[in-house]
Scaffold this motif. Sequence first.
Motif, PDB file in Angstrom:
ATOM      1  N   ARG A 330       0.753  -1.322  -0.044  1.00  0.00           N
ATOM      2  CA  ARG A 330      -0.029   0.016   0.249  1.00  0.00           C
ATOM      3  C   ARG A 330       0.834   1.044  -0.054  1.00  0.00           C
ATOM      4  O   ARG A 330       0.418   2.195  -0.613  1.00  0.00           O
ATOM      5  CB  ARG A 330      -0.908   0.025   0.971  1.00  0.00           C
ATOM      6  CG  ARG A 330      -2.181  -1.140   0.790  1.00  0.00           C
ATOM      7  CD  ARG A 330      -3.196  -0.679   2.069  1.00  0.00           C
ATOM      8  NE  ARG A 330      -2.801  -1.095   3.365  1.00  0.00           N
ATOM      9  CZ  ARG A 330      -2.987  -2.205   3.967  1.00  0.00           C
ATOM     10  NH1 ARG A 330      -3.770  -3.221   3.462  1.00  0.00           N
ATOM     11  NH2 ARG A 330      -2.687  -2.693   5.067  1.00  0.00           N
ATOM     12  N   LEU A 334       0.789   4.269  -2.781  1.00  0.00           N
ATOM     13  CA  LEU A 334       0.445   5.611  -2.483  1.00  0.00           C
ATOM     14  C   LEU A 334       1.745   6.337  -2.877  1.00  0.00           C
ATOM     15  O   LEU A 334       1.585   7.722  -3.241  1.00  0.00           O
ATOM     16  CB  LEU A 334       0.339   5.713  -0.775  1.00  0.00           C
ATOM     17  CG  LEU A 334      -0.368   6.982  -0.427  1.00  0.00           C
ATOM     18  CD1 LEU A 334      -1.541   7.279  -1.021  1.00  0.00           C
ATOM     19  CD2 LEU A 334      -0.173   7.009   1.118  1.00  0.00           C
ATOM     20  N   GLN A 358      -5.729   2.083  -1.107  1.00  0.00           N
ATOM     21  CA  GLN A 358      -7.116   2.240  -0.329  1.00  0.00           C
ATOM     22  C   GLN A 358      -6.706   3.634   0.879  1.00  0.00           C
ATOM     23  O   GLN A 358      -7.118   3.672   1.828  1.00  0.00           O
ATOM     24  CB  GLN A 358      -7.139   1.251   0.646  1.00  0.00           C
ATOM     25  CG  GLN A 358      -8.205  -0.101  -0.016  1.00  0.00           C
ATOM     26  CD  GLN A 358      -9.409   0.728  -0.611  1.00  0.00           C
ATOM     27  OE1 GLN A 358     -10.187   1.178   0.428  1.00  0.00           O
ATOM     28  NE2 GLN A 358      -9.543   0.928  -1.967  1.00  0.00           N
ATOM     29  N   ALA A 359      -6.149   4.576   0.266  1.00  0.00           N
ATOM     30  CA  ALA A 359      -5.825   5.750   1.088  1.00  0.00           C
ATOM     31  C   ALA A 359      -5.551   6.699  -0.082  1.00  0.00           C
ATOM     32  O   ALA A 359      -5.209   6.723  -1.231  1.00  0.00           O
ATOM     33  CB  ALA A 359      -4.602   5.633   2.105  1.00  0.00           C
ATOM     34  N   THR A 360      -5.514   8.074   0.689  1.00  0.00           N
ATOM     35  CA  THR A 360      -5.289   9.310  -0.204  1.00  0.00           C
ATOM     36  C   THR A 360      -3.975   9.966   0.452  1.00  0.00           C
ATOM     37  O   THR A 360      -3.664   9.683   1.720  1.00  0.00           O
ATOM     38  CB  THR A 360      -6.345  10.280  -0.441  1.00  0.00           C
ATOM     39  OG1 THR A 360      -6.505  10.868   0.914  1.00  0.00           O
ATOM     40  CG2 THR A 360      -7.218   9.497  -0.933  1.00  0.00           C
ATOM     41  N   ASP A 361      -3.192  10.792  -0.389  1.00  0.00           N
ATOM     42  CA  ASP A 361      -2.170  11.409   0.284  1.00  0.00           C
ATOM     43  C   ASP A 361      -2.463  12.692   0.465  1.00  0.00           C
ATOM     44  O   ASP A 361      -1.323  13.668   0.423  1.00  0.00           O
ATOM     45  CB  ASP A 361      -1.023  11.428  -1.033  1.00  0.00           C
ATOM     46  CG  ASP A 361       0.195  11.670  -0.848  1.00  0.00           C
ATOM     47  OD1 ASP A 361       0.783  11.464   0.366  1.00  0.00           O
ATOM     48  OD2 ASP A 361       1.097  12.227  -1.505  1.00  0.00           O
ATOM     49  N   THR A 395     -12.452   9.647   2.846  1.00  0.00           N
ATOM     50  CA  THR A 395     -11.363  10.403   3.183  1.00  0.00           C
ATOM     51  C   THR A 395     -11.461  11.742   3.162  1.00  0.00           C
ATOM     52  O   THR A 395     -10.254  12.585   3.363  1.00  0.00           O
ATOM     53  CB  THR A 395     -10.031   9.897   2.307  1.00  0.00           C
ATOM     54  OG1 THR A 395     -10.256  10.189   0.720  1.00  0.00           O
ATOM     55  CG2 THR A 395      -9.566   8.582   2.328  1.00  0.00           C
TER      56      THR A 395
END
Length: 904
Positions: A330, A334, A358-361, A395
């Motif tokens: 992950r 990212l 499954q995340a944002t920066d 998010t």
Amino acid sequence: MLVERENHLAALRGMFAECRGGAGRIVVVTGPVGGGKTELAHTFTARCASSGAKILGAVGSRGERNVGLGVMCQLFCSAKLAPEQSERARELVDAFHARDEHTDRVLHQLALTLLHTLLPAEAPAVIVVDDAHFADEPSLRCLTSIVRRLRSVPVMLVLTQAERPWPTNPAVHAELPPEPVSRRMRLTPLSPRGVRALVAHEWNLPMARRLAPAHHTLTGGNPLLVRGLIEDNRGLPADDEPVVGGAYTQAFVNALYRCESSMLSLARAAAVLDMSTDLHLPARLAGLDDEAALRAAATLNRSGLLHAGRFRHRQARAAVLDDLGDDERRGLHLRAARVLRQEGATATAVAAHLLAAQATDGAHDIPMLLEAAEQALADGDTDTQLRCLRLAQSTADSARQRARTTAALAAAEWRVDPAIASRHTAELLGHARLGHLTPAEALALADRLLWFGHEAEAVETLRLICRSSTPPDPRTAAKLRAMAAFLRNGFPDSASGVHAAVPRTPETNVRQLADPYGRATGALADVLTHATRANGVAAAEQMLKGTRLEEATLAPVCVAILALHLADQQCAARSWCHLTLDSDAVANAPTWNAILTCLRARIALRQGDLPAAEEFARAALSILPVRSWGVSAGFPLGVLIDALVGLGRLHDAAEHVNTPLPSAALEATPGLGYLHARSRFHHAGGHFEAALADAQTAGELAARWHMDHPALLDWRTEAARTAARLGLTGQARELAHDQLALLGPSDVRVRARTRHVLALMEEGQARTDLLHQAVQELHDSPARLELAHALADLGRAQQAQGLLETARRTFTEARRLSRQFGIPALIAAPDAPAEAPAAILLSDAELRVAVLAAQGHSNRQIAAELFVTVSTVEQHLTRVYRKLRVHSRSDLPLYLQTALADSA
């Protein structure tokens, strides 16, 4: 089995023979990872050991690279030292780890100690250090000391090391004496001929000639990969396209772990990015400068692990990704999203890595996800669209972002299933009240509120739009006016609230609006007005020709098709419905598909194609369950019930009549069609009071809602038919004549049905004349089902008058239409005998009871089949016996027993 390594083995054996003369020899074997270096060294040392040579071995390891003297300790362990030698070696190793100030002297003495353990000897000794590129630095310094002393010592030193982007162990190489004391050997990947030899060892040579090209393509000639591929296909039928399985992928991962760290990092970056045309992005992701990336890529290509920077098989890439831990993978995705965003990549490319992570920066990724979702929608990829929107929503770190992402997600989910989208309604209504929604987003919310019958909240949302400091764009303003008009008609009880929310203006006249909403609703209004029906048909077709189906045009397209349908242009309506259903946009929007499929069912019903109507209505309900239809649930259920009643399948229809509907379903316009269908169901089952009540309720609602148009709902005809069966002849005639007074010249179908009902209240020639008029009108209309029913009754009337030959021809045409539409027998007898004209006077209900009785059913069985009471069956049979002049069911004519079979 050594392949294409025989010359190298022979050279090693020659150097070993030279050692027997008392001179030391050094050989450095290089080659790609998995290229067979270890196998060559093992084969060589095995033969040396068989001749009495003492063998010392060690293996370099990435994990032990920082363990001081790790390689030297391995060599001492393999030397089988005498106790005093072992003690001396241990003291020196301890002194080194104690960080004695004379470290160089300790390493020098340790090297001499190792050499002394090998001398004197009857045969030369062989020291092998495999994967020397991973050897620890202190051990390398010891080996350098040994190298300097091998000219006159009968010891052979063999170092194997993988090719690396940068020179390996430069200090050791600098100490190497010139030939013949030292020699360098380089192994290359196997040629196609070499791969064929390995494959032939598993299969026969002719088979190997056929299979080898694919094996070479997938492995680049790397022996480790070739053997893995052979293992995966062992025991399987030989195929030109070999199976790539666990042995191949494990060999690939093992080979990468034996590579230099820059090569491993670049391979992982390439796996994450899945691209090869430009090394710049993988280099950035791997943390390498361009030169280091070029060298690493070239080395990976030469090893056969990659080809032109790409993995040779998708399973190899998958294995590299799977080998990463979840957090590490992950994190790489990212970072990949960040690199791509900084490099100006498309939103779709960036979003793919954000989804994998499954995340944002940061907040700057939200617009990228929203843009990617729009592109996914355009590409028909609903799954990716929803994943992008759900990640963006989860998010979002501000109220406005949360409102925007939730609105977009709800719109996307509504296309899949309105019930899923309804989970966001309360949150979005809160955002609307706080002013966080744009007018377009708020209008979409109002639309979904109306779908589930929440008209009060919808009106509130419309008020909020009108009070907003941000004026809606022209398209949203046009849709707002159209929705207000729909709310006034579709939910008339909320009309006062709509007046307050959207004040009427000259532009509210739907015929003056140039947008799709205005054009479609204008066409529908024209169709419902006798004088302008032709204009409405032309406007609807023109609007459909110039409109592309999308979120903003779904409702106008459906309204335009409905206008053609209500104008009895069934062929045109069906063609446009099919054309729209076949579009790519519908394929990825189940809700749209369900709505249009239901519309197609209604068109089939009006055309008299009852089996098709049933099929399409069931399909609409399978795409969206009843709970997802909201207040429109009566739309597909009404069509399905009507079709099943027409097919004579009352038992099946009863299941859907008993389906629970949302509380608001009968308080909105789709409920009118459901009430009409339920009235027909009750009539068919002999429950005439319930049938009349439903028809009258539908009429009252239509009048209250200003929707009392015969083209929309011919409730008076149905009510008149039922009132007549109840003996309320005066009321029935009044209803029928009121219906005729409302009709225009183009309302052929409804006029003919109304005359048909009036005819059944007459006797003799009056009945025949009215039925003949109905048949004449229907002959030139698309209402073929109504024509079939009118012909059947006309034939009965003609036969009752003794016009037997004329009746026979009428019956023949009725039977043809009956079979064409797959409906039950419309007449008592296909070829009724002339001596029994009274049979033609049986009513529909009497005929059904008579046929079942003739087939041997008991009164209780008939009652259960037709959903009536036993008393009702007895009453019908009494009338049947009187009309047919028989005394019991055993006397019923034979043709009644075969009537249903003939119609099937």
